[in-house]
Each structure stands twice: as structure tokens, then as C-alpha cells.
Design a protein around this motif. Structure first.
Motif, mmCIF file in Angstrom:
data_model
loop_
_atom_site.group_PDB
_atom_site.id
_atom_site.type_symbol
_atom_site.label_atom_id
_atom_site.label_comp_id
_atom_site.label_asym_id
_atom_site.label_seq_id
_atom_site.Cartn_x
_atom_site.Cartn_y
_atom_site.Cartn_z
ATOM 1 N N LEU A 24 0.826 -1.085 0.017
ATOM 2 C CA LEU A 24 0.012 -0.036 -0.145
ATOM 3 C C LEU A 24 0.895 1.312 0.107
ATOM 4 O O LEU A 24 1.660 1.435 0.667
ATOM 5 C CB LEU A 24 -1.064 -0.039 1.003
ATOM 6 N N ILE A 25 0.628 2.083 -1.154
ATOM 7 C CA ILE A 25 1.668 3.378 -1.034
ATOM 8 C C ILE A 25 0.523 4.490 -1.222
ATOM 9 O O ILE A 25 -0.475 4.435 -1.802
ATOM 10 C CB ILE A 25 2.397 3.416 -2.628
ATOM 11 N N ARG A 26 0.933 5.464 -0.367
ATOM 12 C CA ARG A 26 0.034 6.811 -0.368
ATOM 13 C C ARG A 26 1.041 7.669 -1.106
ATOM 14 O O ARG A 26 2.140 8.004 -0.631
ATOM 15 C CB ARG A 26 -0.292 7.230 1.005
ATOM 16 N N VAL A 27 0.153 8.493 -1.895
ATOM 17 C CA VAL A 27 0.887 9.723 -2.375
ATOM 18 C C VAL A 27 0.076 10.950 -2.077
ATOM 19 O O VAL A 27 -1.216 10.732 -2.517
ATOM 20 C CB VAL A 27 0.943 9.570 -3.932
ATOM 21 N N SER A 28 0.539 11.831 -1.591
ATOM 22 C CA SER A 28 -0.046 13.072 -1.182
ATOM 23 C C SER A 28 0.818 14.430 -1.686
ATOM 24 O O SER A 28 2.042 14.404 -1.752
ATOM 25 C CB SER A 28 -0.428 13.259 0.289
ATOM 26 N N TYR A 29 0.002 15.362 -2.133
ATOM 27 C CA TYR A 29 0.657 16.556 -2.705
ATOM 28 C C TYR A 29 -0.271 17.911 -2.355
ATOM 29 O O TYR A 29 -1.540 17.591 -2.231
ATOM 30 C CB TYR A 29 1.048 16.587 -3.989
ATOM 31 N N LYS A 30 0.539 18.765 -2.353
ATOM 32 C CA LYS A 30 -0.290 20.130 -1.874
ATOM 33 C C LYS A 30 0.833 21.271 -2.489
ATOM 34 O O LYS A 30 1.842 21.232 -2.123
ATOM 35 C CB LYS A 30 -0.498 20.269 -0.443
ATOM 36 N N GLY A 31 0.032 22.347 -2.796
ATOM 37 C CA GLY A 31 0.770 23.549 -3.216
ATOM 38 C C GLY A 31 0.102 24.321 -4.182
ATOM 39 O O GLY A 31 -1.198 24.256 -4.508
ATOM 40 N N ASN A 32 0.982 25.100 -4.902
ATOM 41 C CA ASN A 32 0.326 25.858 -5.989
ATOM 42 C C ASN A 32 0.791 25.871 -7.384
ATOM 43 O O ASN A 32 2.128 25.677 -7.480
ATOM 44 C CB ASN A 32 0.361 27.500 -5.540
ATOM 45 N N VAL A 33 0.203 25.863 -8.396
ATOM 46 C CA VAL A 33 0.575 25.974 -9.619
ATOM 47 C C VAL A 33 0.027 27.105 -10.270
ATOM 48 O O VAL A 33 -1.147 27.227 -10.647
ATOM 49 C CB VAL A 33 -0.017 24.621 -10.417
#
Length: 91
Positions: A24-33
Motif C-alpha cells: 500500500l503506497i500513499r501519494v499526497s501533494y499540496k501546493g500552488n501551480v
């Protein structure tokens, strides 16, 4: 955008295609483009020699007051197809 991959261990997963030992792999991302803010979290069960057998994907994208998108997806492996053997050419 900041992206974090987290190994959440191995689990037994049952989907329509069968039962698999899967990481089980969790990928999380947060930010601005540019003017948009993005935030997402995805969970994937990855089985050796098969690949993804189940996943969830939740995303939120906002740009000013004009655009807002909440998207949720999920999926499971329904069947596994065997690779065809490549034909060999004799001398």
C-alpha cells in the motif's frame, strides 16, 4: 507543489481478479501551480508482477473564485490477462 510518497506496508487485498499480497503506497501533494491551489491524496495497492490492483484518488483544485474542482476516483482490478509469448525466429 510538494509531493510525499509513503510506504504503508503489505496487505492481503481481495478484488474481482483475485487475492493478492500488495504494497500500500500513499501519494499526497499540496501546493500552488500558478494561480491555482492543488491538494490531492492517492492510495494504491501494488502487487508484484501485476501492478496496481486497487486505488483511490481524491483531488481538489481551486483558482480564485472562478474555478473549483473536487474529483474522486477509485478502481479495482477485474481480471488479469497473461502476456502472449513472443514468437522466436529460427536460423
Amino acid at each position: 507543489v510538494s509531493c510525499t510518497w509513503t510506504d504503508m506496508g503489505t496487505h492481503k487485498v481481495t478484488v474481482p481478479a483475485g487475492t493478492f499480497e500488495a504494497k500500500l503506497i500513499r501519494v499526497s501533494y499540496k501546493g500552488n501551480v500558478g494561480p491555482a491551489s492543488v491538494q490531492a491524496r492517492k492510495y494504491m495497492f501494488l502487487a508484484e508482477d501485476v501492478g496496481p490492483v486497487a486505488f483511490t484518488d481524491v483531488r481538489e483544485i481551486s483558482a480564485f473564485f472562478f474555478y473549483h474542482n473536487d474529483t474522486d476516483h477509485a478502481g479495482v482490478l477485474r481480471k488479469v490477462q497473461k502476456k502472449k509469448q513472443a514468437a522466436t525466429v529460427g536460423n
